[in-house]
Design an enzyme around this catalytic site. Structure first.
Site, PDB file in Angstrom:
ATOM      1  CG  ASN A 216      -0.156  -0.164   2.501  1.00  0.00           C
ATOM      2  OD1 ASN A 216       0.661   0.689   2.833  1.00  0.00           O
ATOM      3  ND2 ASN A 216      -0.376  -1.259   3.226  1.00  0.00           N
ATOM      4  CG  HIS A 217      -0.313   4.519  -2.096  1.00  0.00           C
ATOM      5  ND1 HIS A 217       0.587   4.452  -3.113  1.00  0.00           N
ATOM      6  CD2 HIS A 217      -1.532   4.307  -2.656  1.00  0.00           C
ATOM      7  CE1 HIS A 217      -0.040   4.228  -4.249  1.00  0.00           C
ATOM      8  NE2 HIS A 217      -1.340   4.129  -3.991  1.00  0.00           N
TER       9      HIS A 217
END
Ligand code: C5P
Length: 412
Positions: A216-217
């Site tokens: 994920n970011h």
């Protein structure tokens, strides 16, 4: 990053002695001033052979002291007034000669006189710098032992290339390290002193095959800010991280990748901890199996279906460990939401048996992933809700520990 509060308005006497590492002292001086410290520089005669007082005067906007017999504006005796006002005496670089003088109580120049006049509770930090043979000489080693025995703090020296071109121990610690050490020393006796804090940071990486993963970011910035603030407030910190950011000095780093690895690191680390802050974005799912070889394309159009299974919930496992009598007495979680922020955070606080949850709307451009700012609402187990304005991640971390301490006090 934002302000390093621990240095704000602190009076630091920066002693500069004569070694080639003097060029690094200018950087140290500048970092201290930028962090809000009031820096009084004292230079020995030898130091002035390498760089003039003007450099430090320009950096500190204050007079640089070189003369033992200088009369200050208030007619004070300079070595006494400097020593009395200081929160920290930092000598960087500290040459073998100055170290020898300090170890023997000599006061034949302004700097050594300031050191001798420094009252016992005021910390002293030395950053030695010299050629390897001088550092390893039994005289220097005995002097260092004596000084350490008196409670003098030391950072470095590191191993590396020396002025002569030779390699070995004796190189002055890098400015970042020296400044971090100063922060740690000034943070002692602060409100988290004696507490053991475990922090997680970054998004977990769930392997598909040896070269691919699902993630994920999360940049890890919030978790690193939390670890740094906890350290600055005097805690002993373990940071369990998936990202490769510059390691915060004085923080124990445990590098992991997957949620499973993070769990395996968190459980032993928190057994004896006081506080756990789960800032990591742990993947809820991972591929059911990791292919042993890189997955090859089949045909020109055929896609790939991955079967995902649930990852362990680390906070739930920590809560289980707590039931068995181990683990932190206070747990902080994060809730990254894109809608119904407060409602979702409230239910997460309960479900995850948290004492505090920091909820943020990751859909906002100035908050959440990869930026230096965050806008969070803190919800505590006692029902309190604190909506914070946009602030730096360092400031958010400060607010989290303010809330943690308030809860700790309420719990007795
Ligand atoms: O349920 P959600 O992932 O939104 O919960 C967020 C909080 O739970 C974070 O503090 C995160 O670090 C933690 N978490 C966890 N184990 C998981 C997933 C999230 O501890 N498997």
């Amino acid at each position: 990053m934002a302000t390093i509060k621990v240095l704000e308005n602190k009076r630091i006497v920066l002693g500069v002695t004569g070694g080639i590492a003097v060029y690094k002292s200018a950087t140290i001086c500048s970092r201290l001033v930028q962090a809000g410290a009031v820096v009084d520089v004292v230079m020995t005669e030898a130091a002035q052979e390498f760089v003039t007082p003007l450099t430090f005067q320009a950096l500190t906007h204050r007079p640089v002291h070189t003369d033992m017999f200088e009369i200050t504006a208030r007619q004070n005796i300079v070595h006494i007034s400097l020593a009395d006002a200081a929160n920290l005496l930092l000598i960087a670089p500290a040459t073998a000669n100055t170290i020898a003088k300090l170890a023997n109580g000599l006061a034949d120049n302004l700097l050594t006189a300031v050191a001798l006049a420094t009252p016992a509770p005021t910390p002293i930090l030395l950053a030695p710098a010299m050629e390897t043979d001088m550092w390893l000489h039994p005289a220097t080693q005995a002097n260092m032992e004596k000084l350490r025995g008196w409670g003098v703090n030391v950072v470095g020296p590191a191993e590396g290339r020396l002025a002569s071109g030779a390699m070995g121990p004796g190189r002055m610690a890098e400015p970042d390290e020296v400044v971090s050490m100063a922060r740690i020393i000034l943070a002692r006796n602060r409100d988290l002193a004696g507490q053991r804090v475990v922090v997680t940071a970054g998004g977990t990486r769930e392997a598909i095959d040896p070269v691919r993963y699902v993630s994920n970011h999360s940049s890890g910035k919030m978790g690193y800010a939390i670890a740094e603030v906890a350290r600055d407030r005097g805690a002993q910190v373990i940071l369990i991280t998936t990202v490769n950011r510059p390691e915060p000095f004085g923080v124990e780093i445990v590098q992991v990748e997957s949620a499973q690895q993070m769990l395996e690191a968190v459980l032993p680390a928190t057994r004896e901890a006081d506080i756990l802050v789960m800032a990591a974005a742990v993947a809820d799912f991972r591929p059911k199996t990791m292919a042993e070889q890189k997955i090859k394309k089949k045909g020109d159009t055929q896609g790939l279906t991955l079967e995902m299974v649930r990852n362990p919930d680390i906070l739930a496992e920590v809560a289980n460990q707590k039931l068995a009598g181990y683990g932190p007495h206070l747990t902080v979680g994060f809730a990254a939401e894109t809608e119904d922020l407060i409602k979702n955070a409230k239910s997460k606080l309960k479900r995850k048996k948290l004492d505090l949850i920091a909820a943020n709307n990751v859909a906002a451009a100035d908050a959440g992933f990869a930026v230096d700012t965050n806008r969070v609402t803190l919800l505590a187990g006692d029902g309190s809700i604190e909506e914070l304005p946009l602030m730096s991640k360092i400031e958010v971390a400060e607010k989290i520990f303010d809330a943690v301490l308030r809860l700790e006090q309420a719990n007795g």
